[in-house]
Design a protein around this motif. Sequence first.
Motif, PDB file in Angstrom:
ATOM      1  N   ILE A   1     -24.909  -2.754 -47.127  1.00  0.00           N
ATOM      2  CA  ILE A   1     -23.744  -3.965 -48.844  1.00  0.00           C
ATOM      3  C   ILE A   1     -23.460  -4.127 -49.939  1.00  0.00           C
TER       4      ILE A   1
ATOM      5  N   LEU B   1     -29.146  -6.003 -55.178  1.00  0.00           N
ATOM      6  CA  LEU B   1     -28.033  -5.932 -55.059  1.00  0.00           C
ATOM      7  C   LEU B   1     -27.682  -6.578 -56.621  1.00  0.00           C
TER       8      LEU B   1
ATOM      9  N   THR C   1     -27.652  -2.893 -39.149  1.00  0.00           N
ATOM     10  CA  THR C   1     -26.885  -1.912 -38.288  1.00  0.00           C
ATOM     11  C   THR C   1     -25.113  -3.120 -37.182  1.00  0.00           C
TER      12      THR C   1
ATOM     13  N   SER D   1     -32.575   1.780 -42.307  1.00  0.00           N
ATOM     14  CA  SER D   1     -33.105   0.776 -42.731  1.00  0.00           C
ATOM     15  C   SER D   1     -34.363   0.970 -43.388  1.00  0.00           C
TER      16      SER D   1
ATOM     17  N   PRO E   1     -34.202  -8.184 -45.229  1.00  0.00           N
ATOM     18  CA  PRO E   1     -34.544  -7.181 -45.207  1.00  0.00           C
ATOM     19  C   PRO E   1     -34.132  -5.761 -45.821  1.00  0.00           C
ATOM     20  N   SER E   2     -32.303  -5.414 -45.624  1.00  0.00           N
ATOM     21  CA  SER E   2     -32.453  -3.879 -46.340  1.00  0.00           C
ATOM     22  C   SER E   2     -30.775  -4.494 -46.783  1.00  0.00           C
ATOM     23  N   ARG E   3     -30.070  -3.481 -47.793  1.00  0.00           N
ATOM     24  CA  ARG E   3     -28.779  -3.624 -47.327  1.00  0.00           C
ATOM     25  C   ARG E   3     -28.040  -2.979 -46.477  1.00  0.00           C
ATOM     26  N   ILE E   4     -28.418  -2.224 -45.611  1.00  0.00           N
ATOM     27  CA  ILE E   4     -27.969  -1.332 -44.942  1.00  0.00           C
ATOM     28  C   ILE E   4     -28.149  -2.052 -43.783  1.00  0.00           C
TER      29      ILE E   4
ATOM     30  N   GLY F   1     -37.005  -7.330 -49.952  1.00  0.00           N
ATOM     31  CA  GLY F   1     -35.482  -6.189 -49.805  1.00  0.00           C
ATOM     32  C   GLY F   1     -35.032  -5.392 -50.738  1.00  0.00           C
ATOM     33  N   ASP F   2     -33.647  -4.842 -51.053  1.00  0.00           N
ATOM     34  CA  ASP F   2     -33.062  -4.350 -51.431  1.00  0.00           C
ATOM     35  C   ASP F   2     -32.097  -5.122 -52.372  1.00  0.00           C
TER      36      ASP F   2
ATOM     37  N   ASN G   1     -22.087   1.086 -38.862  1.00  0.00           N
ATOM     38  CA  ASN G   1     -23.034   0.299 -39.649  1.00  0.00           C
ATOM     39  C   ASN G   1     -22.595   0.209 -40.938  1.00  0.00           C
TER      40      ASN G   1
END
Lengths: 385, 437
Positions: free
Chosen positions: B81, A59, B102, A32, B97-100, A56-57, B78
């Motif tokens: 999104i 969407l 865990t 990530s 922080p991230s679309r992935i 962040g990412d 995992n």
Amino acid sequence: MSYPRIVVLFGIAISIIFFAISTMLYSRSSLSDQNSSKLDTVGGHTPGYPILKTTGDILDPTSSVINPKNAVVDPMKYLREFNYGRVSTSSNGTVIRDFTLIASDQQTKEVSPGVFYNVWTFNGTIPGPTIRATEGDLIRITLINQGTKFHSIHFHGIHPSEMDGVFEGIAPGGRFTYQFTAEPFGVFLYHCHMQPLEEHITHGLYGVYIVDPKQGRPQADEMVMLMNGYDTDFDTENNFYTVNGIPFYYMHHPIQIEKNRLIRIYLVNMLEFDPLNNFHLHANLFNFYKTGTKLIPDEYTDIVTMNQAERGILEFSYKYPGMYMFHAHKTEFAEKGWTGLFFVKDNTSESVNQNLNVTSTMNNTSYSKSNFSNATNIVPTGGLK
Amino acid sequence: MMEREETNIANTYRISKRTILFGVVPIIVIGAMIILLLNSPGILFQNSVKPLPKISIEKVEFSDGGIVAFIRNTGPSNTTIAQADVNDRIHPAAIEPSRILTRLADAKVIIPFVWNIGEPYKIGITTDDGTRFEKTVDSAAPAPRPTVGQVSTFAIIGTYVGVIPVMMGLIWYPFIRRLSPNKYNFFLSLTAGLLVFLGIDALLESNEIAVNTLAPAFNAQILIIMVAIVSLITLLYVSQRLIQRASKRSKPEIEYKSGYSSHSEPDSELSDIRSSSTSSQQQLLIKPIAISMMIAIGIGLHNFGEGLAIGAAVLLGEVALSSFLILGFTLHNTTEGLAIVAPMAKSRRIPVTKLMIMGLIAGGPTIIGAWIGGFLYSPIATVIFLSIGAGAIFQVVYSIAAWMYHTNGSRGLLNNHWIIMGFAFGMLIMYLTGLLV
């Protein structure tokens, strides 16, 4: 050996296990971190909406492009791609058109940005290739089933019972050639007709079939638009709605057309689950030819509503250059992906850039010039080839 | 012969290297299995279907120009999104922080959105396999920010709901002191009834949060029972230790009835304590003031949970805090003060300052709870605090019951209609005042 030393040994053993687990979990979670250390913005598409900066990412299916490797279709290629088949002529002068369609049901492809779905396809795309012929041609379509289930092709139009693709399924690994005369002229569709019918259709086994009248139609910039949806969570409700396979695609890749040039759209509704779908054109009206089986329009309007498998031909031209929306006026569908843009260009390139700048600043949109250069140039196609 | 037998016996309790091996080997094997399973899932379970993802939307905040959803991956693997939506309509969003995600990792989904106060909203999250997860907010309200105004608002609410009612209940102290034994028993069992109601209420409340807000991955329902039981037995242990220590230093404060010492003792736990002490009567029971303190602490924990719930309700937009609601809580909580004073009413006079401290211990946590619930709501923390509170309350009920059992002498608990009536009436009062909330 004393009791405390045992405890220490056990403690060491247990901590080794926890260390092993935690390193493995960490190595997975480090996935990530790949996209970090950048600052993106989101939310600038709609006038009056706050623009957000994030570490962040993003969407954002309304502006993000699917990697072509994963995409279920290239909507820009599909838009103006008409397949006329391998052409030959029989002894009595009939034009023979041979097509090959390969059915598969094992692939997983990206149907909306970030969303992967098990697609069932003809020739690897949703929608399948557009098949086009002239009234009276002999059509031969060979279906090769490379899937794991029985499949068939059911064409709309006039043909014998055994060519209807309903009672005879093609087994996995099998093949069959459908053969019939293209009649009458109009815009049709084809789809798999195996049971459960809804399942075979909603997974993507369908496409557009066009029969041109012998005398042809007036010269125009022609395109095909197929309206569909994806029920990615299998609750018999669509999660995404599209025109030509990918939600919001023509929002970030507007369809470039020329001012005052006749546009002809072959529009087909393949939407499953929802009883109706529609097409609304902004700042313009169009002539509508229901099912395309007549040469005189049925209606002059800016919206047409269709049930599943209903279709027709739209003809219009734009009077003013600029950016114009087209979308389902069932706004739920529009907000779930069935929306796009026409970018009407004046004939001179300078005014095009001017118009582009004006629309960009007025709408506070984030479309970059590179987006436009990505868009395919207009390939004018005549009514007949 | 004798010598060998002795060494054998000694060997049974001595741990040799072989014994250590037997102890360590299973752990090493388990460790090896974990490493193998985590590193090579493809080899072992090639044909298994990818497990279904699960995303929990734990909290939704409405802020200036946007909606923020706090999500957690509560599925078995995992998850990535893909998209976010408001009212089932797709909107551009950012995820930090991230679309992935865990397993059990959390993230913040920020959706720029112009929302309307008081309207319901559904926030949806779609994962990469197209599954959509949804959370409904009944009424959008701006998320409380820890400003001076908001902090003092919560403090005032906490004072109204927690501190004032408990203090009002304490005023009954002189009144209860002058009651006849039967009427006093009535009030003591009334207190027990109130507390049983509160304990059940806390369990149900935490169960509701566990079912509605927490993901099944947390196993929150079993957590409630576990925490409540552990808190109950821990407090029982602590109170017994406190009495033992206190009785070594001080003389008994209570004159028991003359018939008491001849009365047979069925409770083995209590007889154990008796046998281990020099004077049989002094150490049997928790002293009334200790019971009262326990009640104050238990109610404090309960009120902390109540404060969390109030703060969270304001945050989650589930409730518009009306003066009627606060009035309901106030009436409901007045009985808690009664619960504190009843056990110590017949012992020696308690100074007002001590009463006040107990009132603060019982009522003050409401304010702290409201702050925490309003500004940093965490459903799992709320569940744990409510369960601790439930355990504490049942410990207090046990202490009151044991106290009444011994002060009643041969009559027992269930033979006394005052006690039965008081218990039933206590629960009824709580039920009726609870209707106001």
